[in-house]
Design a protein around this motif. Sequence first.
Motif, PDB file in Angstrom:
ATOM      1  N   ARG A 111      42.443  76.196  57.513  1.00 60.44           N
ATOM      2  CA  ARG A 111      41.408  75.987  58.523  1.00 60.44           C
ATOM      3  C   ARG A 111      40.013  75.899  57.896  1.00 60.44           C
ATOM      4  O   ARG A 111      39.261  74.978  58.187  1.00 60.44           O
ATOM      5  CB  ARG A 111      41.419  77.128  59.552  1.00 60.44           C
ATOM      6  CG  ARG A 111      42.651  77.163  60.435  1.00 60.44           C
ATOM      7  CD  ARG A 111      42.551  78.280  61.457  1.00 60.44           C
ATOM      8  NE  ARG A 111      43.769  78.366  62.248  1.00 60.44           N
ATOM      9  CZ  ARG A 111      43.993  77.656  63.357  1.00 60.44           C
ATOM     10  NH1 ARG A 111      43.063  76.821  63.800  1.00 60.44           N
ATOM     11  NH2 ARG A 111      45.123  77.784  64.023  1.00 60.44           N
ATOM     12  N   ALA A 122      40.638  68.027  61.973  1.00 61.32           N
ATOM     13  CA  ALA A 122      42.070  68.254  61.804  1.00 61.32           C
ATOM     14  C   ALA A 122      42.737  66.960  61.359  1.00 61.32           C
ATOM     15  O   ALA A 122      42.376  65.875  61.798  1.00 61.32           O
ATOM     16  CB  ALA A 122      42.678  68.742  63.113  1.00 61.32           C
ATOM     17  N   VAL A 155      44.083  72.197  60.058  1.00 65.66           N
ATOM     18  CA  VAL A 155      44.364  72.446  61.467  1.00 65.66           C
ATOM     19  C   VAL A 155      43.147  73.077  62.124  1.00 65.66           C
ATOM     20  O   VAL A 155      42.286  73.669  61.459  1.00 65.66           O
ATOM     21  CB  VAL A 155      45.592  73.373  61.634  1.00 65.66           C
ATOM     22  CG1 VAL A 155      46.845  72.695  61.123  1.00 65.66           C
ATOM     23  CG2 VAL A 155      45.370  74.699  60.925  1.00 65.66           C
ATOM     24  N   ARG A 156      43.057  72.907  63.417  1.00 62.87           N
ATOM     25  CA  ARG A 156      41.952  73.480  64.202  1.00 62.87           C
ATOM     26  C   ARG A 156      42.483  74.234  65.403  1.00 62.87           C
ATOM     27  O   ARG A 156      43.530  73.882  65.937  1.00 62.87           O
ATOM     28  CB  ARG A 156      40.990  72.362  64.667  1.00 62.87           C
ATOM     29  CG  ARG A 156      40.235  71.731  63.511  1.00 62.87           C
ATOM     30  CD  ARG A 156      39.107  72.661  63.045  1.00 62.87           C
ATOM     31  NE  ARG A 156      38.471  72.167  61.838  1.00 62.87           N
ATOM     32  CZ  ARG A 156      38.689  72.654  60.640  1.00 62.87           C
ATOM     33  NH1 ARG A 156      39.554  73.650  60.471  1.00 62.87           N
ATOM     34  NH2 ARG A 156      38.075  72.200  59.577  1.00 62.87           N
TER      35      ARG A 156
END
Length: 416
Positions: free
Chosen positions: A338, A393, A415-416
């Motif tokens: 992240r 993302a 990823v978010r």
Amino acid sequence: MVFSWHGFQEPVKVEITYTDGEYWTVLAPNAVGGALRWTVENRPSERVRIRVTELGNPLVSVVSNPFTILEFQRGSVQQTVSIPHVAYGIAYDGKGGLWTTSFYTPYLYKLNATTLQVEKALKLPAGDTVNCTDLTIDRQRGILYVHRLLGTANNAAARILVLDTNGTLLRRATSPATSYGIGIELVNGKLILNERDGAQRILVCDPETFQVEQTLSNPFREFYGPRCIAYDGGQYLYQVGTQFSAGGGGLQAAYLVRLRPEDLGREVDRMEMVNASGGTINARGVEIDPRDGNYWVTDLAGNIYKIASFDTPSNPLSSTDRDAPGNMALLVAPNPTRERVALRIFSNTQLAQQHGVATISILDALGRTVAAATQTIGDTDETVLIECGHLPAGVYTIVLRYEGHVAATDRLVVVR
């Protein structure tokens, strides 16, 4: 590529996975209309899937069957379009128009360079209605130069027609290319002609008088070999070359040959031309699309192919550079991530003793560098920390270069 869906309450979210469902990337967060045109990324993968999900009801979701994306390499066929005439020669006018000859009918056709639909048809003057091979265009003056054979037998004579883009005949003259004159192109104020048969000459001529100023031997010397030519306006002249068995038998291979205008007698590079099924393209005409640097190629069956350039870069995930020194490897953690990622570089003891500098780049789906770092290789392993909090993302490519060579690659999922 266009894919479609039905039976959903729109809008929908469209996603893709390159890892058979392990990680998903959003292609369209709020799609309507039942279809999406997707520009396929140069990301070779064996288990790709598309997922469509209703935004109003995430329980309504469909995943496609898996499919494969092959690496986009030089010579790859991007597009094949069939047209209603045999477009032997082809020339781009710089204004969205693609002019073609028609070998069997008495017309020149102007196509839309994007859709390849016919926009205009010019009837050729009486006495010069068929057997037109190549053509070129003076973009500043809007003048077309057309090479026309006076017969189809071996060593046939040829004629040059000069017309405006309304079809008015300005001049006609006997071509200096006397042995099946075929290719014709304007290059730096000169008219370049070539011959398929006989001595297979390349002729440099004055475009007004057609007087020959220089004669060279074509470096592509195969039976029924030299075909049409095109100039990129800068570094290279391109020539289609076909290779038939001796005496005019079956087609053995077809190539796009690269020449330098200042040294037309020497071949610089070549690539074989095959269609999407792996068959040899019976190629005739060629033109460069300056909008993307790739090539239009015509064949004798009425097809126009869009073929990837000589300079198409390989996807770094497909392989590492064979000339990369020593053995190097990457360990990426965490992955997915992240906020940041730690990249541990492993190298052998010999490399570590050289104290060279390694460059790490993170590339997005379009190949653009979105993050980078450098690291001196001084131990057998080094760790580099790269911030990823600013990245959307998606799936990224990590490339490790050492002494200018690609030494290792990996994927990174944000990823978010």
